[in-house]
Design a protein around this motif. Sequence first.
Motif, PDB file in Angstrom:
ATOM      1  N   UNK A  45      21.132  28.642  30.835  1.00 18.41           N
ATOM      2  CA  UNK A  45      20.986  29.228  29.501  1.00 18.41           C
ATOM      3  C   UNK A  45      22.238  28.936  28.690  1.00 18.41           C
ATOM      4  N   UNK A  46      22.061  28.869  27.373  1.00 21.20           N
ATOM      5  CA  UNK A  46      23.107  28.309  26.520  1.00 21.20           C
ATOM      6  C   UNK A  46      24.438  29.027  26.639  1.00 21.20           C
ATOM      7  N   UNK A  47      24.467  30.334  26.438  1.00 17.63           N
ATOM      8  CA  UNK A  47      25.775  30.984  26.337  1.00 17.63           C
ATOM      9  C   UNK A  47      26.465  31.116  27.694  1.00 17.63           C
ATOM     10  N   UNK A  66      31.381  32.352  22.814  1.00 20.42           N
ATOM     11  CA  UNK A  66      31.227  31.733  24.128  1.00 20.42           C
ATOM     12  C   UNK A  66      32.191  30.573  24.303  1.00 20.42           C
ATOM     13  N   UNK A  67      32.399  29.801  23.247  1.00 22.12           N
ATOM     14  CA  UNK A  67      33.257  28.624  23.327  1.00 22.12           C
ATOM     15  C   UNK A  67      34.724  28.944  23.068  1.00 22.12           C
ATOM     16  N   UNK A  68      34.998  29.989  22.319  1.00 21.54           N
ATOM     17  CA  UNK A  68      36.391  30.323  21.993  1.00 21.54           C
ATOM     18  C   UNK A  68      36.564  31.835  21.993  1.00 21.54           C
ATOM     19  N   UNK A  69      36.376  32.429  23.178  1.00 22.42           N
ATOM     20  CA  UNK A  69      36.482  33.876  23.323  1.00 22.42           C
ATOM     21  C   UNK A  69      37.902  34.334  23.005  1.00 22.42           C
ATOM     22  N   UNK A  77      22.908  23.241  17.544  1.00 21.41           N
ATOM     23  CA  UNK A  77      21.799  23.883  18.256  1.00 21.41           C
ATOM     24  C   UNK A  77      20.430  23.327  17.908  1.00 21.41           C
ATOM     25  N   UNK A  78      20.351  22.432  16.927  1.00 23.98           N
ATOM     26  CA  UNK A  78      19.063  22.100  16.324  1.00 23.98           C
ATOM     27  C   UNK A  78      18.066  21.458  17.285  1.00 23.98           C
ATOM     28  N   UNK A  79      18.526  20.584  18.181  1.00 28.27           N
ATOM     29  CA  UNK A  79      17.618  19.949  19.142  1.00 28.27           C
ATOM     30  C   UNK A  79      16.979  21.005  20.040  1.00 28.27           C
ATOM     31  N   UNK A  81      24.218  21.321  27.158  1.00 24.67           N
ATOM     32  CA  UNK A  81      24.335  22.487  28.040  1.00 24.67           C
ATOM     33  C   UNK A  81      23.179  22.580  29.022  1.00 24.67           C
ATOM     34  N   UNK A  82      22.041  22.043  28.655  1.00 19.72           N
ATOM     35  CA  UNK A  82      20.851  22.082  29.512  1.00 19.72           C
ATOM     36  C   UNK A  82      19.797  21.193  28.873  1.00 19.72           C
ATOM     37  N   UNK A  83      18.721  20.955  29.603  1.00 21.02           N
ATOM     38  CA  UNK A  83      17.596  20.238  29.026  1.00 21.02           C
ATOM     39  C   UNK A  83      16.426  21.179  28.836  1.00 21.02           C
ATOM     40  N   UNK A  84      15.233  20.637  28.798  1.00 17.25           N
ATOM     41  CA  UNK A  84      14.016  21.448  28.728  1.00 17.25           C
ATOM     42  C   UNK A  84      13.038  20.916  29.758  1.00 17.25           C
TER      43      UNK A  84
END
Length: 272
Positions: A49-51, A132-135, A203-205, A253-256
């Motif tokens: 999952x993304x985050x 998530x990327x810059x906590x 995030x668009x894809x 980060x992941x596929x589908x």
Amino acid sequence: MANDARHVVVLGIDGLRPDLVTESNMPHLAALAKDGTWNRRHTTVFPSETRGALTALATGATAQVNGVAGNQFYVRGTSPDQVFTETTHDWWAADERLAGNLVKAPSISEVLHQAGRPFAVVTSSGPGALPALNWKGQQRGQTGFNVRHPQIGYPHSFAARAHRSLKIPAGGTSADGPMTAFRVFEREVWPYDKPAASILWCTEVDSVSHLHGLQSSQLLAEMRACDDVIGELRAWRDAQPERDSITLFIVSDHGHVTIGGTVNVADALCQA
């Protein structure tokens, strides 16, 4: 800054499956892979999952070490409520609930801050992507901006400048998010800070994959839009005096998954 300083720019394309990257679908990315290195054995975290994956990217550690197990999860031995990561408020509420231990592994933000090197993150993703990327990057004086949610940005002087320079609507950009994120980096981040590391996350894809599926025309259009950004990013790098010290990474980060139906897990367990 020393003349031999290195710089890394990471462009993340959320939800991009590597088998969809072809010369016809994404010519700039295919050309970059041909000229550089393609890591065909790179894998994401579980759950994918993304985050959770973005926290793993930022910390270099799995969920068992960094503490963020996905977009929402339970923490054993604490409140029975789930931890959510969808908004910046969720991150801070969870960190307060966990006594400052939401993210338990050191991140690139922390490491670069300790080394006195600048770090920047620009996203066109949901509001939870930036933390998530810059906590806690804002507390370290680092740079962050979300073109879809421009109220999420720091430091304020930079965010105000970027907002006006690129004429980003107060409600955020609803189109051309990846290119807008790149323009923020190109025009308002790099000339001022030349960060040691920068992450651009789009995030668009992922969004159109969820909405329209892997064979949709909408997905192909968003892939090509991200590929245009890769072409711009490469041209930008080649035009810089520091070009020999700038390394580009394109990641996902992941596929589908490709599915032909759904399974009711409760019914399957009962039948078993």
